[in-house]
Design a protein around this motif. Structure first.
Motif, short mmCIF file in Angstrom:
data_model
loop_
_atom_site.label_atom_id
_atom_site.label_comp_id
_atom_site.label_asym_id
_atom_site.label_seq_id
_atom_site.Cartn_x
_atom_site.Cartn_y
_atom_site.Cartn_z
N ARG A 37 0.83 -1.21 0.00
CA ARG A 37 0.00 0.00 0.00
C ARG A 37 0.86 1.25 0.00
NH1 ARG A 37 -3.07 3.75 2.22
NH2 ARG A 37 -5.28 3.69 2.50
N ALA A 38 1.95 1.24 0.76
CA ALA A 38 2.86 2.39 0.80
C ALA A 38 3.53 2.59 -0.56
CB ALA A 38 3.90 2.21 1.89
N GLU A 39 3.91 1.51 -1.22
CA GLU A 39 4.51 1.62 -2.55
C GLU A 39 3.53 2.24 -3.54
OE1 GLU A 39 6.21 -1.99 -3.99
OE2 GLU A 39 7.61 -2.15 -2.31
N LYS A 40 2.28 1.83 -3.48
CA LYS A 40 1.24 2.40 -4.36
C LYS A 40 1.09 3.89 -4.09
CE LYS A 40 -0.78 -1.10 -6.59
NZ LYS A 40 -0.84 -1.16 -8.02
N LEU A 41 1.07 4.28 -2.80
CA LEU A 41 0.94 5.70 -2.45
C LEU A 41 2.14 6.51 -2.93
CD1 LEU A 41 -0.58 5.51 1.13
CD2 LEU A 41 -1.67 6.38 -0.94
N LEU A 42 3.34 5.95 -2.84
CA LEU A 42 4.53 6.65 -3.32
C LEU A 42 4.48 6.84 -4.84
CD1 LEU A 42 7.31 5.03 -1.12
CD2 LEU A 42 6.51 7.39 -1.05
N GLU A 43 4.02 5.83 -5.56
CA GLU A 43 3.89 5.95 -7.01
C GLU A 43 2.87 7.02 -7.36
OE1 GLU A 43 2.89 2.10 -8.50
OE2 GLU A 43 4.78 1.21 -7.83
N ALA A 44 1.74 7.02 -6.67
CA ALA A 44 0.70 8.01 -6.94
C ALA A 44 1.17 9.41 -6.57
CB ALA A 44 -0.57 7.66 -6.17
N ALA A 46 4.14 10.66 -6.77
CA ALA A 46 5.02 11.17 -7.81
C ALA A 46 4.20 11.73 -8.97
CB ALA A 46 5.96 10.08 -8.30
N THR A 47 3.15 11.05 -9.35
CA THR A 47 2.28 11.52 -10.42
C THR A 47 1.56 12.80 -10.02
OG1 THR A 47 1.95 9.24 -11.12
CG2 THR A 47 0.37 10.86 -11.93
N VAL A 48 1.07 12.86 -8.80
CA VAL A 48 0.38 14.06 -8.33
C VAL A 48 1.33 15.24 -8.29
CG1 VAL A 48 -0.72 15.08 -6.30
CG2 VAL A 48 -1.38 12.80 -7.06
N LEU A 49 2.55 15.04 -7.82
CA LEU A 49 3.52 16.12 -7.75
C LEU A 49 3.86 16.65 -9.14
CD1 LEU A 49 5.42 17.85 -6.05
CD2 LEU A 49 7.12 16.03 -6.27
N LEU A 50 4.08 15.75 -10.09
CA LEU A 50 4.39 16.17 -11.46
C LEU A 50 3.21 16.92 -12.08
CD1 LEU A 50 6.35 16.18 -13.80
CD2 LEU A 50 5.46 13.97 -14.49
N THR A 51 2.00 16.44 -11.86
CA THR A 51 0.81 17.10 -12.38
C THR A 51 0.66 18.50 -11.78
OG1 THR A 51 -0.26 14.96 -12.65
CG2 THR A 51 -1.69 16.90 -12.65
N ALA A 52 0.91 18.64 -10.50
CA ALA A 52 0.82 19.95 -9.85
C ALA A 52 1.85 20.92 -10.41
CB ALA A 52 0.99 19.81 -8.35
N MET A 53 3.06 20.43 -10.65
CA MET A 53 4.09 21.30 -11.22
C MET A 53 3.72 21.75 -12.63
SD MET A 53 7.51 19.38 -9.77
CE MET A 53 8.50 19.94 -11.11
N VAL A 54 3.20 20.85 -13.43
CA VAL A 54 2.77 21.20 -14.78
C VAL A 54 1.64 22.22 -14.73
CG1 VAL A 54 1.63 20.32 -16.86
CG2 VAL A 54 3.55 19.10 -15.89
#
Length: 107
Positions: A37-44, A46-54
């Motif tokens: 579950r923690a691995e899934k949250l870490l993957e998600a 990273a995607t959220v952070l990149l989307t926010a930066m864009v």
């Protein structure tokens, strides 16, 4: 005012620290096991952070809004990337879209 020797020492210290921090990932990966579950949250995250930066880069300029041309270019680039277009096509299409919109007076 720091001397040249102090600046060089600071740069070398930061270089060594950065190298060791980056090296710790592969070295510790085999020793530390995260729950699935923690691995899934870490993957998600990273995607959220990149989307926010864009989003921040595409939609704002300084303290205000960026206008229409830049977000339109980013939107087209994102759509083409999602459709798995070649990277060069994505970048050139996004830039051309923003440039054409600005050329016809749409900021």
């Amino acid at each position: 005012m720091p001397t040249a020797t102090q600046l060089l020492a600071a740069m070398l210290g930061l270089t060594a620290g950065t190298f060791l921090l980056r090296l710790s990932g592969p070295l510790l990966r085999a020793r530390i096991n995260f729950p699935r579950r923690a691995e899934k949250l870490l993957e998600a995250s990273a995607t959220v952070l990149l989307t926010a930066m864009v989003a921040v880069t595409a939609l704002t300029e300084g303290a205000g809004a960026a206008g229409v041309a830049r977000p339109a270019g980013v939107l087209l680039g994102g759509l083409l990337a999602w459709r798995k277009a070649p990277f060069l096509v994505v970048v050139l299409s996004a830039a051309a879209t923003a440039a054409v919109l600005r050329l016809i007076g749409i900021e």
